[in-house]
Design a protein around this motif. Sequence first.
Motif, PDB file in Angstrom:
ATOM      1  N   GLU A  29       0.952  -1.104   0.003  1.00  0.00           N
ATOM      2  CA  GLU A  29      -0.066   0.102   0.181  1.00  0.00           C
ATOM      3  C   GLU A  29       0.916   1.183   0.027  1.00  0.00           C
ATOM      4  OE1 GLU A  29      -3.382   0.122  -0.815  1.00  0.00           O
ATOM      5  OE2 GLU A  29      -2.775  -2.090  -0.812  1.00  0.00           O
ATOM      6  N   ARG A  36       0.284   6.734   4.363  1.00  0.00           N
ATOM      7  CA  ARG A  36      -1.030   6.269   4.364  1.00  0.00           C
ATOM      8  C   ARG A  36      -1.521   6.364   6.250  1.00  0.00           C
ATOM      9  NH1 ARG A  36      -4.127   5.385   0.834  1.00  0.00           N
ATOM     10  NH2 ARG A  36      -4.933   3.502   1.242  1.00  0.00           N
ATOM     11  N   ARG A  37      -2.752   6.709   6.437  1.00  0.00           N
ATOM     12  CA  ARG A  37      -3.218   6.847   7.712  1.00  0.00           C
ATOM     13  C   ARG A  37      -3.710   5.418   8.131  1.00  0.00           C
ATOM     14  NH1 ARG A  37      -7.974  10.571   7.643  1.00  0.00           N
ATOM     15  NH2 ARG A  37      -8.512   9.096   5.716  1.00  0.00           N
ATOM     16  N   GLN A  39      -6.446   4.242   9.320  1.00  0.00           N
ATOM     17  CA  GLN A  39      -7.758   4.067   8.760  1.00  0.00           C
ATOM     18  C   GLN A  39      -7.875   3.665   7.281  1.00  0.00           C
ATOM     19  OE1 GLN A  39     -10.708   3.650  10.941  1.00  0.00           O
ATOM     20  NE2 GLN A  39     -11.348   2.683   9.227  1.00  0.00           N
ATOM     21  N   ASP A  40      -6.954   4.232   6.457  1.00  0.00           N
ATOM     22  CA  ASP A  40      -6.927   3.969   5.113  1.00  0.00           C
ATOM     23  C   ASP A  40      -6.414   2.673   5.051  1.00  0.00           C
ATOM     24  OD1 ASP A  40      -7.463   6.608   4.451  1.00  0.00           O
ATOM     25  OD2 ASP A  40      -5.264   7.281   4.230  1.00  0.00           O
ATOM     26  N   GLN A  42      -6.652   0.291   7.023  1.00  0.00           N
ATOM     27  CA  GLN A  42      -7.529  -0.790   7.418  1.00  0.00           C
ATOM     28  C   GLN A  42      -8.755  -1.002   6.657  1.00  0.00           C
ATOM     29  OE1 GLN A  42      -9.474   0.386  11.366  1.00  0.00           O
ATOM     30  NE2 GLN A  42     -10.037  -1.636  11.697  1.00  0.00           N
ATOM     31  N   ASP A  43      -9.172   0.167   5.835  1.00  0.00           N
ATOM     32  CA  ASP A  43     -10.173  -0.050   4.983  1.00  0.00           C
ATOM     33  C   ASP A  43      -9.660  -0.826   3.597  1.00  0.00           C
ATOM     34  OD1 ASP A  43     -11.743   1.721   6.551  1.00  0.00           O
ATOM     35  OD2 ASP A  43     -11.535   3.408   5.352  1.00  0.00           O
ATOM     36  N   THR A  44      -8.567  -0.494   3.326  1.00  0.00           N
ATOM     37  CA  THR A  44      -8.180  -1.239   2.138  1.00  0.00           C
ATOM     38  C   THR A  44      -7.817  -2.628   2.457  1.00  0.00           C
ATOM     39  OG1 THR A  44      -7.284   0.662   1.325  1.00  0.00           O
ATOM     40  CG2 THR A  44      -6.111  -1.297   0.257  1.00  0.00           C
ATOM     41  N   ALA A  46      -8.796  -4.643   5.260  1.00  0.00           N
ATOM     42  CA  ALA A  46      -9.655  -5.079   6.100  1.00  0.00           C
ATOM     43  C   ALA A  46      -9.097  -6.125   7.207  1.00  0.00           C
ATOM     44  CB  ALA A  46     -10.734  -6.085   5.226  1.00  0.00           C
ATOM     45  N   SER A  48      -8.302  -6.506  11.271  1.00  0.00           N
ATOM     46  CA  SER A  48      -8.549  -6.046  12.496  1.00  0.00           C
ATOM     47  C   SER A  48      -7.834  -4.725  13.157  1.00  0.00           C
ATOM     48  CB  SER A  48      -8.542  -7.313  13.544  1.00  0.00           C
ATOM     49  OG  SER A  48      -7.420  -7.410  14.078  1.00  0.00           O
ATOM     50  N   PRO A  49      -8.161  -3.911  13.903  1.00  0.00           N
ATOM     51  CA  PRO A  49      -7.210  -3.034  14.404  1.00  0.00           C
ATOM     52  C   PRO A  49      -6.173  -3.512  15.060  1.00  0.00           C
ATOM     53  CG  PRO A  49      -9.630  -2.221  14.795  1.00  0.00           C
ATOM     54  CD  PRO A  49      -9.337  -4.102  14.101  1.00  0.00           C
TER      55      PRO A  49
END
Length: 107
Positions: A29, A36-37, A39-40, A42-44, A46, A48-49
């Motif tokens: 990425e 990258r942040r 959340q970016d 995590q969204d891309t 998928a 777990s945090p």
Amino acid sequence: MTKTNRSNCPILRATNAMGDQWSILILREFFLEGPRRFQDLQDTLALSPNTLSNRLKKLESSGIIARRTYSTNPPRAEYVLTETGHALRPVMRALHEWGEAHTPDLE
């Protein structure tokens, strides 16, 4: 490579620094999108945090990425490749080329 130096071989040290499949996909990425942040990513991916946080900490402690604060109120940060991280470009390119040539598309 001899049997006596396998416990400190460069491949072992490199894989210890880079980590597992998720870490390599996180690095992908950065090479595709730049900084990258959380959340970016995590969204891309998928993820777990907890898994993402652990992998980012590992990459950061290995000197491959750095956390950079860009806002203090509210606190916001992004992750960027370091010079050491940028040096992985040929490795990532080789993985991409090998995967393209030798693996089937996933369904």
